[in-house]
Structures are given as C-alpha cells and as structure tokens.
Scaffold this motif. Structure first.
Motif, PDB file in Angstrom:
ATOM      1  N   GLN A 107       0.950  -1.327   0.106  1.00  0.00           N
ATOM      2  CA  GLN A 107       0.045  -0.151  -0.070  1.00  0.00           C
ATOM      3  C   GLN A 107       0.645   1.099   0.020  1.00  0.00           C
ATOM      4  N   ALA A 108       2.092   1.220   0.309  1.00  0.00           N
ATOM      5  CA  ALA A 108       3.001   2.406   0.352  1.00  0.00           C
ATOM      6  C   ALA A 108       3.667   2.699  -1.226  1.00  0.00           C
TER       7      ALA A 108
ATOM      8  N   HIS B 171       3.082   3.369  -5.197  1.00  0.00           N
ATOM      9  CA  HIS B 171       2.330   4.153  -6.214  1.00  0.00           C
ATOM     10  C   HIS B 171       1.563   3.127  -7.331  1.00  0.00           C
TER      11      HIS B 171
ATOM     12  N   GLN C 193      -1.982   3.652  -7.329  1.00  0.00           N
ATOM     13  CA  GLN C 193      -2.504   3.783  -6.070  1.00  0.00           C
ATOM     14  C   GLN C 193      -2.174   5.022  -5.597  1.00  0.00           C
ATOM     15  N   SER C 194      -2.954   5.468  -4.637  1.00  0.00           N
ATOM     16  CA  SER C 194      -2.506   6.993  -4.126  1.00  0.00           C
ATOM     17  C   SER C 194      -2.478   6.963  -2.807  1.00  0.00           C
ATOM     18  N   PRO C 195      -1.223   6.453  -2.144  1.00  0.00           N
ATOM     19  CA  PRO C 195      -1.142   6.260  -0.640  1.00  0.00           C
ATOM     20  C   PRO C 195      -1.379   7.465   0.153  1.00  0.00           C
ATOM     21  N   SER C 196      -0.903   8.771  -0.459  1.00  0.00           N
ATOM     22  CA  SER C 196      -1.033   9.720   0.320  1.00  0.00           C
ATOM     23  C   SER C 196      -2.471  10.169   0.763  1.00  0.00           C
ATOM     24  N   SER C 197      -3.536   9.616  -0.298  1.00  0.00           N
ATOM     25  CA  SER C 197      -4.941  10.118   0.158  1.00  0.00           C
ATOM     26  C   SER C 197      -5.335   9.400   1.292  1.00  0.00           C
TER      27      SER C 197
ATOM     28  N   SER D 137      -4.478   9.465   4.038  1.00  0.00           N
ATOM     29  CA  SER D 137      -4.504  10.299   5.100  1.00  0.00           C
ATOM     30  C   SER D 137      -5.573  10.985   5.609  1.00  0.00           C
ATOM     31  N   THR D 138      -6.621  11.047   4.421  1.00  0.00           N
ATOM     32  CA  THR D 138      -8.056  11.740   4.297  1.00  0.00           C
ATOM     33  C   THR D 138      -8.935  10.816   5.117  1.00  0.00           C
TER      34      THR D 138
END
Length: 278
Positions: A48-49, A51, A66-70, A72-73
């Motif tokens: 999951q880390a 992209h 994937q969008s791992p940064s998303s 955190s939303t």
C-alpha cells in the motif's frame, strides 16, 4: 469438503462448495475462534505504500495506480488495493478456471470498486462490468480501468459510474449497450461483487438496501471482507439474513496462492419471497 447450500435460482452462478451461515453470532465466533485473523499478518498480499500495485491475472500483468497519500484523508480507503480485493479477484479467476463460475457474457456490478482490481479482473474474464464508487473516488478508478481493460482483445467490458449506497438506482446512468443496465440485473443471471465493503455498522443498512435493489431471482452476490471487527460483521450478517440466504466459501475453494485468514468470502442470494423475514 462442505456441501453446497441448496439455493433456488442460482443457476449460472457459483457451483462450488459453500458452507451455509446459520447464525450471525455463530459465524463470527467461528471465523475469529478458528481463523484467529488478528494473529496473521495484515496486508500480506499488497504493497500500500507503493504508487502502483501489480498482479498477474487472466494471462496478463495488471498494473493498478494507487494513491497512498490519500489514505490520510478521513474516510478514504479506496485509494490503495487491499488483501480482500486480491483474494476476490484471484478467486474469480480460479473459480472460472475450475468451471465453478461463469462470467463470460454476464452483466456485473462491482460495489465500492476502489482501485478497480476486482472489476477489471471480472471484465478480463468476460463480464460486462459497471465499476462503482463515490463520486469523488472515480478519477483513479477510471485511470485503472483504462490502463487494464481498454483493449480490443478483452473478452468483457468495463464502465465506471458513481453509486451512493442507499440512493435510488437511476437506469439512465447505464444506458449504453451492451454494457450493464441496473434494470437488466433484475431479470437475468448476474453477479454483484464487492471487496471490503463491510467496514462499519452505519453503512450496513445502505449497503443492504443497494444489494436488495440490485438483486433479482438469479443474482449472486460475492463479497470478500477483511476481518477487522467482529461486531460489524455480525451486524451485517444478522441484517442480511432477513432477506438473503448467506453462505461462506471456505479457503479450499480459493486460489491456492492467494489465501488469508484475515479475509472471509461470502455468497448471498435473495430468499424466495415467501421465506423473507417480516
């Protein structure tokens, strides 16, 4: 091997062994007591880390952005691939190869599609799939469908649309043919697919309303769920058993290389009208 549950009108759907779920509390006790999901590694089948996530399926290499940064939303979980999606996708492939499931030519709906792995695999296996998610989750989903299914050699087809569970279904969302139409789901053999869609008690009623709207006499629902919270699963199963026959597909029916004690695979079919609970 478990005996298949006797389900009227399941023709053309899953023909492998299914263990009947007789009580919601008994099923959760069985899954947590015997499987010990929390003792096993989380996210063992995914990265999951990263992209992108790659998986060999249906004779090709799938690559899903994937969008791992998303992550955190708050409330956003569909930006990465989860173990339950991998299990269900590879189960579909294995079941088709084993001739326990026919997807070619069917009209399928994939609920909460996220990155789109399950729906893409179903399309590669010959289904005409509508991949659905919330309106703000569709950009990544469309990219992945275009990357993996936009190919004239693909046996099926895929289309992306928004669907909010609990809302009325709008046939005009899916007018193009031969792509699926929600109305056609009610009159022919159809799969409804979902991975990691059982995640909190507040969403159970809306999810079941949508499943009920999508289900006709010959609809088979396949749901793979991550075993995180026994109370949430018990809530879902108890409510689902009012209107659906529910079975559990044991791991010996899954793809042998893609199994996890942290995932359960359920099959649901609508009860005949005279057997539903008032």
């Amino acid at each position: 091997m478990a005996e298949g549950i006797p389900v009227v009108g399941m023709g053309g759907a899953y023909g492998g062994a299914v263990r009947a779920v007789e009580s919601a509390s008994g099923e959760t006790m069985l899954l947590w007591g015997l499987g010990q999901p929390t003792a096993h590694r989380n996210n063992a089948l995914v990265r999951q880390a990263a992209h992108s996530f790659e998986l060999d399926a249906c004779g090709r290499r799938l690559s899903l952005l994937q969008s791992p940064s998303s992550m955190s939303t708050p409330g956003v979980t569909g930006a990465v691939v989860w173990d339950s999606g991998v299990v269900l996708a590879k189960f579909l492939e294995h079941a088709v190869d084993s001739r326990h499931l026919v997807l070619r030519g069917t009209r399928a709906v994939d609920l909460g599609s996220g990155c789109g792995l399950v729906g893409c695999v179903a399309a590669l296996l010959g289904a005409h799939v509508v991949l659905t998610d919330l309106p703000d989750r569709l950009k990544l989903l469309r990219k992945n469908v275009n990357l993996n299914v936009d190919d004239p050699h693909v046996a099926g087809s895929a289309r992306v649309t928004d669907l909010v569970w609990g809302d009325d279904l709008h046939p005009n969302l899916l007018q193009q043919q031969p792509l699926p139409d929600f109305q056609l789901l009610l009159c022919s053999t159809q799969p409804v697919l979902g991975s990691d869609v059982i995640y909190n008690e507040e969403a159970v009623d809306d999810l079941l309303l949508t499943l009920d709207q999508l289900s006709g006499q010959h609809t088979t629902i396949l749901l793979a769920g991550e075993l995180r919270n026994d109370a949430v699963l018990e809530c879902f199963l108890e409510a689902a058993m009012d209107n659906f026959l529910v079975g559990c597909i044991e791991q010996d029916q899954w793809h042998p290389d893609f199994r996890s004690n942290r995932v359960a695979l359920f099959i649901l079919v609508k009860k005949p009208p005279n057997t539903t609970t008032d």
